[in-house]
Design an enzyme around this catalytic site. Structure first.
Site, mmCIF file in Angstrom:
data_model
loop_
_atom_site.group_PDB
_atom_site.id
_atom_site.type_symbol
_atom_site.label_atom_id
_atom_site.label_comp_id
_atom_site.label_asym_id
_atom_site.label_seq_id
_atom_site.Cartn_x
_atom_site.Cartn_y
_atom_site.Cartn_z
ATOM 1 N N HIS A 10 0.767 -1.177 -0.055
ATOM 2 C CA HIS A 10 -0.134 -0.138 -0.186
ATOM 3 C C HIS A 10 0.632 1.376 0.209
ATOM 4 C CE1 HIS A 10 -3.522 2.699 1.175
ATOM 5 N NE2 HIS A 10 -2.889 3.237 1.905
ATOM 6 N N GLN A 60 3.860 1.495 -1.522
ATOM 7 C CA GLN A 60 4.740 1.718 -2.740
ATOM 8 C C GLN A 60 3.707 2.418 -3.043
ATOM 9 O OE1 GLN A 60 8.025 1.281 -3.104
ATOM 10 N NE2 GLN A 60 8.456 0.709 -1.425
ATOM 11 N N ASP A 61 2.327 2.008 -3.138
ATOM 12 C CA ASP A 61 1.405 2.142 -3.930
ATOM 13 C C ASP A 61 0.861 3.565 -3.887
ATOM 14 O OD1 ASP A 61 -0.749 1.653 -6.310
ATOM 15 O OD2 ASP A 61 -2.094 2.081 -4.864
ATOM 16 N N HIS A 62 0.763 4.135 -3.183
ATOM 17 C CA HIS A 62 0.362 5.439 -2.356
ATOM 18 C C HIS A 62 1.419 7.198 -2.932
ATOM 19 C CE1 HIS A 62 -1.543 7.578 -0.324
ATOM 20 N NE2 HIS A 62 -0.953 8.763 0.240
#
Length: 109
Positions: free
Chosen positions: A79, A81-83
């Site tokens: 999450h 890293q996605d952010h």
């Protein structure tokens, strides 16, 4: 336990800096929309600074990984890293939108 705390610190750094970068980029768009281009440029630079901090946290993780110190992957890490990746994309788009508002403003002058 120390590794767990360090991992959580990196995760929070990624989430916080990614969120701050996205927020600053959003503020840049709003400033440009209102014709405040100096503020818009400052907010884009601010977003870049937050993204740089997130990048530094990622680089530290990658360096440790390359040295054999493997980070525990969790849903929270994914999450985070996605952010950051979403914030990078949003920052890039915000820069283009600010430029577009500048061009519209110049063509009206």
């Amino acid at each position: 336990m120390a590794d767990e705390i360090e991992n959580q610190t990196v995760i929070m750094s990624l989430i916080i800096n990614g969120g701050n970068a996205k927020g600053s980029a959003f503020q840049a768009i709003h400033a440009a929309k209102d014709g405040h281009f100096t503020t818009a440029d400052q907010k884009l630079k601010e977003a870049d600074s937050y993204l740089s901090q997130a990048h530094n946290a990622q680089t530290d993780m990658l360096t440790k990984e390359a040295n054999g110190d493997h980070a525990k992957m969790s849903l929270l890490m994914v999450h985070a890293q996605d952010h950051v990746m979403t914030a990078i994309t949003f920052r890039d788009l915000a820069g283009e939108i600010v430029d577009l508002y500048k061009q519209i403003n110049q063509s009206r002058s």
